[in-house]
Design a protein around this motif. Structure first.
Motif, PDB file in Angstrom:
ATOM      1  N   SER A 247       0.670  -1.189  -0.099  1.00  0.00           N
ATOM      2  CA  SER A 247      -0.164   0.083  -0.027  1.00  0.00           C
ATOM      3  C   SER A 247       0.731   1.289   0.072  1.00  0.00           C
ATOM      4  O   SER A 247       0.131   2.257  -0.453  1.00  0.00           O
ATOM      5  N   ILE A 248       1.964   1.148   0.444  1.00  0.00           N
ATOM      6  CA  ILE A 248       3.042   2.408   0.620  1.00  0.00           C
ATOM      7  C   ILE A 248       3.809   2.480  -0.706  1.00  0.00           C
ATOM      8  O   ILE A 248       4.735   3.085  -0.756  1.00  0.00           O
ATOM      9  N   GLY A 249       3.700   1.469  -1.489  1.00  0.00           N
ATOM     10  CA  GLY A 249       4.470   1.783  -2.815  1.00  0.00           C
ATOM     11  C   GLY A 249       5.755   0.241  -3.025  1.00  0.00           C
ATOM     12  O   GLY A 249       6.448   0.585  -4.037  1.00  0.00           O
ATOM     13  N   ALA A 250       5.879  -0.187  -2.140  1.00  0.00           N
ATOM     14  CA  ALA A 250       6.915  -1.385  -2.235  1.00  0.00           C
ATOM     15  C   ALA A 250       6.280  -2.478  -3.289  1.00  0.00           C
ATOM     16  O   ALA A 250       5.301  -3.212  -2.937  1.00  0.00           O
ATOM     17  N   ARG A 251       6.968  -3.015  -4.299  1.00  0.00           N
ATOM     18  CA  ARG A 251       6.819  -3.652  -5.243  1.00  0.00           C
ATOM     19  C   ARG A 251       7.446  -5.008  -5.105  1.00  0.00           C
ATOM     20  O   ARG A 251       7.256  -6.033  -5.253  1.00  0.00           O
ATOM     21  N   ARG A 252       8.776  -4.945  -5.015  1.00  0.00           N
ATOM     22  CA  ARG A 252       9.530  -6.057  -4.668  1.00  0.00           C
ATOM     23  C   ARG A 252       9.965  -6.255  -3.168  1.00  0.00           C
ATOM     24  O   ARG A 252      10.691  -5.650  -2.542  1.00  0.00           O
ATOM     25  N   ILE A 253       9.179  -7.115  -2.690  1.00  0.00           N
ATOM     26  CA  ILE A 253       9.216  -7.556  -1.223  1.00  0.00           C
ATOM     27  C   ILE A 253       9.918  -8.724  -0.981  1.00  0.00           C
ATOM     28  O   ILE A 253       9.550  -9.655  -1.509  1.00  0.00           O
ATOM     29  N   VAL A 254      10.935  -8.863  -0.075  1.00  0.00           N
ATOM     30  CA  VAL A 254      11.838 -10.040  -0.002  1.00  0.00           C
ATOM     31  C   VAL A 254      11.525 -10.402   1.714  1.00  0.00           C
ATOM     32  O   VAL A 254      11.697  -9.558   2.459  1.00  0.00           O
ATOM     33  N   PHE A 255      11.221 -11.686   1.967  1.00  0.00           N
ATOM     34  CA  PHE A 255      11.062 -12.122   3.054  1.00  0.00           C
ATOM     35  C   PHE A 255      12.606 -12.672   3.462  1.00  0.00           C
ATOM     36  O   PHE A 255      13.061 -13.440   2.906  1.00  0.00           O
ATOM     37  N   PHE A 256      13.010 -12.098   4.677  1.00  0.00           N
ATOM     38  CA  PHE A 256      14.259 -12.336   5.131  1.00  0.00           C
ATOM     39  C   PHE A 256      13.985 -13.251   6.570  1.00  0.00           C
ATOM     40  O   PHE A 256      13.547 -12.813   7.546  1.00  0.00           O
ATOM     41  N   MET A 257      14.868 -14.380   6.546  1.00  0.00           N
ATOM     42  CA  MET A 257      14.829 -15.022   7.883  1.00  0.00           C
ATOM     43  C   MET A 257      16.116 -15.906   7.908  1.00  0.00           C
ATOM     44  O   MET A 257      16.823 -15.974   7.097  1.00  0.00           O
ATOM     45  N   ARG A 258      16.421 -16.020   9.103  1.00  0.00           N
ATOM     46  CA  ARG A 258      17.863 -16.767   9.495  1.00  0.00           C
ATOM     47  C   ARG A 258      17.472 -18.356   9.368  1.00  0.00           C
ATOM     48  O   ARG A 258      16.524 -18.750   9.434  1.00  0.00           O
ATOM     49  N   PRO A 259      18.704 -19.005   9.089  1.00  0.00           N
ATOM     50  CA  PRO A 259      18.476 -20.634   9.097  1.00  0.00           C
ATOM     51  C   PRO A 259      18.026 -21.039  10.364  1.00  0.00           C
ATOM     52  O   PRO A 259      18.122 -20.600  11.421  1.00  0.00           O
ATOM     53  N   TYR A 260      17.151 -22.280  10.058  1.00  0.00           N
ATOM     54  CA  TYR A 260      16.560 -22.627  11.202  1.00  0.00           C
ATOM     55  C   TYR A 260      15.575 -21.928  11.966  1.00  0.00           C
ATOM     56  O   TYR A 260      15.376 -22.146  13.490  1.00  0.00           O
TER      57      TYR A 260
ATOM     58  N   VAL B 242      12.683 -14.871  -1.103  1.00  0.00           N
ATOM     59  CA  VAL B 242      13.065 -15.139   0.042  1.00  0.00           C
ATOM     60  C   VAL B 242      14.509 -15.539   0.366  1.00  0.00           C
ATOM     61  O   VAL B 242      15.148 -16.017  -0.355  1.00  0.00           O
ATOM     62  N   LEU B 243      15.054 -14.715   1.247  1.00  0.00           N
ATOM     63  CA  LEU B 243      16.391 -14.502   1.724  1.00  0.00           C
ATOM     64  C   LEU B 243      16.649 -15.417   2.956  1.00  0.00           C
ATOM     65  O   LEU B 243      16.138 -14.689   3.927  1.00  0.00           O
ATOM     66  N   VAL B 244      17.372 -16.631   2.860  1.00  0.00           N
ATOM     67  CA  VAL B 244      17.781 -17.238   4.127  1.00  0.00           C
ATOM     68  C   VAL B 244      19.051 -16.929   4.301  1.00  0.00           C
ATOM     69  O   VAL B 244      20.095 -17.351   3.664  1.00  0.00           O
ATOM     70  N   ALA B 245      19.478 -16.227   5.634  1.00  0.00           N
ATOM     71  CA  ALA B 245      20.833 -15.841   5.543  1.00  0.00           C
ATOM     72  C   ALA B 245      20.890 -15.536   7.213  1.00  0.00           C
ATOM     73  O   ALA B 245      19.921 -15.042   7.740  1.00  0.00           O
ATOM     74  N   GLU B 246      22.222 -15.542   7.764  1.00  0.00           N
ATOM     75  CA  GLU B 246      22.417 -14.889   9.175  1.00  0.00           C
ATOM     76  C   GLU B 246      22.491 -13.218   8.821  1.00  0.00           C
ATOM     77  O   GLU B 246      22.896 -12.889   7.778  1.00  0.00           O
ATOM     78  N   THR B 247      22.035 -12.837   9.830  1.00  0.00           N
ATOM     79  CA  THR B 247      22.019 -11.036   9.658  1.00  0.00           C
ATOM     80  C   THR B 247      23.445 -10.512   9.635  1.00  0.00           C
ATOM     81  O   THR B 247      23.456  -9.292   8.889  1.00  0.00           O
ATOM     82  N   SER B 248      24.329 -11.227   9.978  1.00  0.00           N
ATOM     83  CA  SER B 248      25.953 -10.643  10.157  1.00  0.00           C
ATOM     84  C   SER B 248      26.482 -11.185   8.679  1.00  0.00           C
ATOM     85  O   SER B 248      27.604 -10.793   8.518  1.00  0.00           O
ATOM     86  N   ASP B 249      25.993 -11.810   7.793  1.00  0.00           N
ATOM     87  CA  ASP B 249      26.450 -12.230   6.451  1.00  0.00           C
ATOM     88  C   ASP B 249      26.597 -11.423   5.589  1.00  0.00           C
ATOM     89  O   ASP B 249      25.506 -11.388   4.581  1.00  0.00           O
ATOM     90  N   ILE B 250      27.251 -10.237   5.708  1.00  0.00           N
ATOM     91  CA  ILE B 250      27.343  -9.021   4.932  1.00  0.00           C
ATOM     92  C   ILE B 250      27.518  -9.408   3.328  1.00  0.00           C
ATOM     93  O   ILE B 250      27.067  -8.772   2.396  1.00  0.00           O
ATOM     94  N   SER B 251      28.549 -10.435   3.021  1.00  0.00           N
ATOM     95  CA  SER B 251      28.600 -10.813   1.519  1.00  0.00           C
ATOM     96  C   SER B 251      27.230 -11.348   0.973  1.00  0.00           C
ATOM     97  O   SER B 251      27.270 -11.155  -0.126  1.00  0.00           O
ATOM     98  N   ALA B 252      26.473 -12.204   1.798  1.00  0.00           N
ATOM     99  CA  ALA B 252      25.299 -12.718   1.147  1.00  0.00           C
ATOM    100  C   ALA B 252      24.250 -11.671   0.902  1.00  0.00           C
ATOM    101  O   ALA B 252      23.692 -11.744  -0.202  1.00  0.00           O
TER     102      ALA B 252
END
Length: 204
Positions: free
Chosen positions: A44-57, A86-96
């Motif tokens: 509703s506020i204009g985001a078209r490309r929305i990515v769900f971010f979660m950590r492994p496990y 969907v991006l599954v990564a550790e939040t500290s994984d700057i390279s990913a």
């Protein structure tokens, strides 16, 4: 507990993954609807490309919130979230995270909970990615840290007091009527909008 005849009420999520369920009463929030509500707000506020971010496990509640986002998108000409949404990564994984942002446009990261969002905000800050100017970030739970982050975090508020009250009521009912069929009590979550999604206009 079962052998001793002790009544059991589960809180937050079932011990048996959906679509099956255990024989115990369950009290929590409607994670699917909460995920759908957050997704609809971002749209509703204009985001078209929305990515769900979660950590492994991540816990099952995160997957239910992801399912809600997928459900919210389905009415749009039968679309569903793409595999790379969907991006599954550790939040500290700057390279990913850097690799992901370089390979595709992202308007918003919808995180599985506030802790994940907090970690992602720190990493984006180290990368020089300004939130919400370049990408928006949201969380779930509305923990006390959500309003203290930079920028303060848009999230879904979950009332632990309401869950506790409902669980206690269900426990009393279960003790009085042990042969009742198992029941789910799913409470709504409340959208709390803060600066992590407040942008005047989305980039073209």
């Amino acid at each position: 507990f079962d052998k001793s005849g002790v009544a059991v009420v589960l809180c937050d999520y079932d011990i048996v993954p959906a679509p099956r369920r255990s024989k115990y009463d369950l009290v929590g929030i409607n994670n699917v609807e909460a995920g759908a509500a957050m997704f609809r707000y971002l749209r509703s506020i204009g985001a078209r490309r929305i990515v769900f971010f979660m950590r492994p496990y991540s816990s099952m509640t995160h997957y239910e919130r992801l399912r809600g986002a997928m459900t919210a998108l389905l009415p749009e000409a039968g679309k569903a979230l793409e595999d790379d949404s969907v991006l599954v990564a550790e939040t500290s994984d700057i390279s990913a995270i850097r690799k992901y942002l370089r390979s595709r446009k992202v308007d918003a990261f919808m995180c599985g909970d506030d802790e994940t969002a907090a970690g992602l905000l720190q990493t984006l800050n180290r990368m020089g990615v300004v939130v919400p100017k370049y990408v928006m970030v949201t969380g779930f739970n509305d923990l006390s840290l959500a309003g203290l982050l930079t920028p303060p975090l848009t999230t879904m508020r979950i009332s632990c007091e309401e869950i506790a009250d409902a669980a206690f009521e269900r426990l009393v009912t279960r003790i009085s009527n042990p042969d009742l069929p198992p029941t789910e009590v799913l409470l709504p979550a409340e959208l709390v909008v803060r600066e992590s999604t407040l942008v005047k206009e989305m980039k073209g």
